[in-house]
Design a protein around this motif. Sequence first.
Motif, PDB file in Angstrom:
ATOM      1  N   GLY A  89     -12.417  -9.214  -6.976  1.00 22.62           N
ATOM      2  CA  GLY A  89     -12.977  -7.397  -6.556  1.00 22.62           C
ATOM      3  C   GLY A  89     -12.341  -6.838  -5.086  1.00 22.62           C
ATOM      4  O   GLY A  89     -12.638  -6.059  -5.208  1.00 22.62           O
ATOM      5  N   LEU A  90     -12.452  -8.453  -3.782  1.00 22.32           N
ATOM      6  CA  LEU A  90     -12.091  -7.411  -2.532  1.00 22.32           C
ATOM      7  C   LEU A  90     -10.849  -6.861  -3.123  1.00 22.32           C
ATOM      8  O   LEU A  90     -10.167  -5.637  -2.434  1.00 22.32           O
ATOM      9  N   THR A  91      -9.391  -7.555  -4.096  1.00 26.15           N
ATOM     10  CA  THR A  91      -7.998  -7.091  -4.091  1.00 26.15           C
ATOM     11  C   THR A  91      -8.691  -5.845  -4.584  1.00 26.15           C
ATOM     12  O   THR A  91      -7.477  -4.539  -4.044  1.00 26.15           O
ATOM     13  N   VAL A  92      -9.555  -5.146  -5.951  1.00 26.59           N
ATOM     14  CA  VAL A  92      -9.432  -4.362  -6.547  1.00 26.59           C
ATOM     15  C   VAL A  92     -10.705  -3.060  -4.538  1.00 26.59           C
ATOM     16  O   VAL A  92      -9.771  -1.979  -4.555  1.00 26.59           O
ATOM     17  N   SER A  93     -10.795  -3.380  -4.401  1.00 29.90           N
ATOM     18  CA  SER A  93     -11.844  -2.816  -3.710  1.00 29.90           C
ATOM     19  C   SER A  93     -11.013  -2.110  -2.366  1.00 29.90           C
ATOM     20  O   SER A  93     -10.847  -1.225  -2.432  1.00 29.90           O
ATOM     21  N   ILE A  94      -9.956  -2.650  -2.116  1.00 34.90           N
ATOM     22  CA  ILE A  94      -8.628  -2.616  -1.030  1.00 34.90           C
ATOM     23  C   ILE A  94      -7.874  -1.596  -1.674  1.00 34.90           C
ATOM     24  O   ILE A  94      -7.912  -0.226  -0.832  1.00 34.90           O
ATOM     25  N   ALA A  95      -7.260  -1.922  -2.883  1.00 42.40           N
ATOM     26  CA  ALA A  95      -6.526  -0.988  -3.373  1.00 42.40           C
ATOM     27  C   ALA A  95      -7.196   0.643  -3.916  1.00 42.40           C
ATOM     28  O   ALA A  95      -6.578   1.580  -3.148  1.00 42.40           O
ATOM     29  N   ALA A  96      -8.518   0.726  -4.845  1.00 44.00           N
ATOM     30  CA  ALA A  96      -9.467   2.234  -4.427  1.00 44.00           C
ATOM     31  C   ALA A  96      -9.205   3.002  -3.304  1.00 44.00           C
ATOM     32  O   ALA A  96      -8.859   3.834  -3.167  1.00 44.00           O
ATOM     33  N   GLU A  97      -9.538   1.586  -2.013  1.00 44.94           N
ATOM     34  CA  GLU A  97      -9.455   2.423  -0.184  1.00 44.94           C
ATOM     35  C   GLU A  97      -8.020   2.938   0.209  1.00 44.94           C
ATOM     36  O   GLU A  97      -8.555   3.928   0.314  1.00 44.94           O
ATOM     37  N   LEU A  98      -7.140   2.692  -0.612  1.00 46.47           N
ATOM     38  CA  LEU A  98      -6.029   2.314  -0.433  1.00 46.47           C
ATOM     39  C   LEU A  98      -5.260   3.890  -0.791  1.00 46.47           C
ATOM     40  O   LEU A  98      -4.525   4.996  -0.587  1.00 46.47           O
ATOM     41  N   GLU A  99      -5.826   4.056  -1.937  1.00 46.42           N
ATOM     42  CA  GLU A  99      -5.790   4.939  -2.656  1.00 46.42           C
ATOM     43  C   GLU A  99      -6.115   6.330  -2.646  1.00 46.42           C
ATOM     44  O   GLU A  99      -5.854   6.972  -3.320  1.00 46.42           O
ATOM     45  N   ASP A 100      -7.469   6.635  -2.128  1.00 45.31           N
ATOM     46  CA  ASP A 100      -8.068   8.062  -1.350  1.00 45.31           C
ATOM     47  C   ASP A 100      -7.827   8.131  -0.407  1.00 45.31           C
ATOM     48  O   ASP A 100      -8.071   7.542   0.880  1.00 45.31           O
ATOM     49  N   ASP A 101      -7.131   9.102  -0.479  1.00 46.24           N
ATOM     50  CA  ASP A 101      -6.474  10.174   0.664  1.00 46.24           C
ATOM     51  C   ASP A 101      -7.725  11.218   0.892  1.00 46.24           C
ATOM     52  O   ASP A 101      -7.260  11.885   1.199  1.00 46.24           O
ATOM     53  N   ASN A 102      -8.536  10.940  -0.097  1.00 47.44           N
ATOM     54  CA  ASN A 102      -9.158  12.573   0.505  1.00 47.44           C
ATOM     55  C   ASN A 102     -10.474  12.723   2.096  1.00 47.44           C
ATOM     56  O   ASN A 102     -10.388  14.084   1.685  1.00 47.44           O
ATOM     57  N   GLY A 103     -10.546  11.162   2.791  1.00 46.51           N
ATOM     58  CA  GLY A 103     -11.582  11.620   3.418  1.00 46.51           C
ATOM     59  C   GLY A 103     -11.089  10.510   4.485  1.00 46.51           C
ATOM     60  O   GLY A 103     -10.629   9.238   4.063  1.00 46.51           O
ATOM     61  N   PRO A 104     -11.826  10.041   4.902  1.00 47.90           N
ATOM     62  CA  PRO A 104     -11.619   8.798   5.994  1.00 47.90           C
ATOM     63  C   PRO A 104     -11.741   7.413   5.426  1.00 47.90           C
ATOM     64  O   PRO A 104     -13.488   7.843   5.190  1.00 47.90           O
ATOM     65  N   ALA A 105     -11.871   6.221   5.671  1.00 46.25           N
ATOM     66  CA  ALA A 105     -12.739   5.208   5.463  1.00 46.25           C
ATOM     67  C   ALA A 105     -13.757   5.407   6.203  1.00 46.25           C
ATOM     68  O   ALA A 105     -14.052   6.249   7.472  1.00 46.25           O
ATOM     69  N   PRO A 106     -14.532   4.455   4.979  1.00 47.61           N
ATOM     70  CA  PRO A 106     -16.386   4.175   5.776  1.00 47.61           C
ATOM     71  C   PRO A 106     -16.087   3.803   7.123  1.00 47.61           C
ATOM     72  O   PRO A 106     -17.466   4.230   7.742  1.00 47.61           O
TER      73      PRO A 106
END
Length: 46
Positions: A17-34
């Motif tokens: 789950g952590l791996t999937v979460s990190i991968a999804a955050e890295l792919e999101d280039d639309n806004g700043p990280a939380p």
Amino acid sequence: MNTNTLAAAVIGFLLGGLTVSIAAELEDDNGPAPSHGSSSHQTLEH
């Protein structure tokens, strides 16, 4: 199922789950990280 097998399964699930979460955050280039502190009080333009 013994305790060691159950513990390994839970740890594997959490790491997956952590791996999937990190991968999804890295792919999101639309806004700043939380962690970059986005404001919850945004002005909406009409």
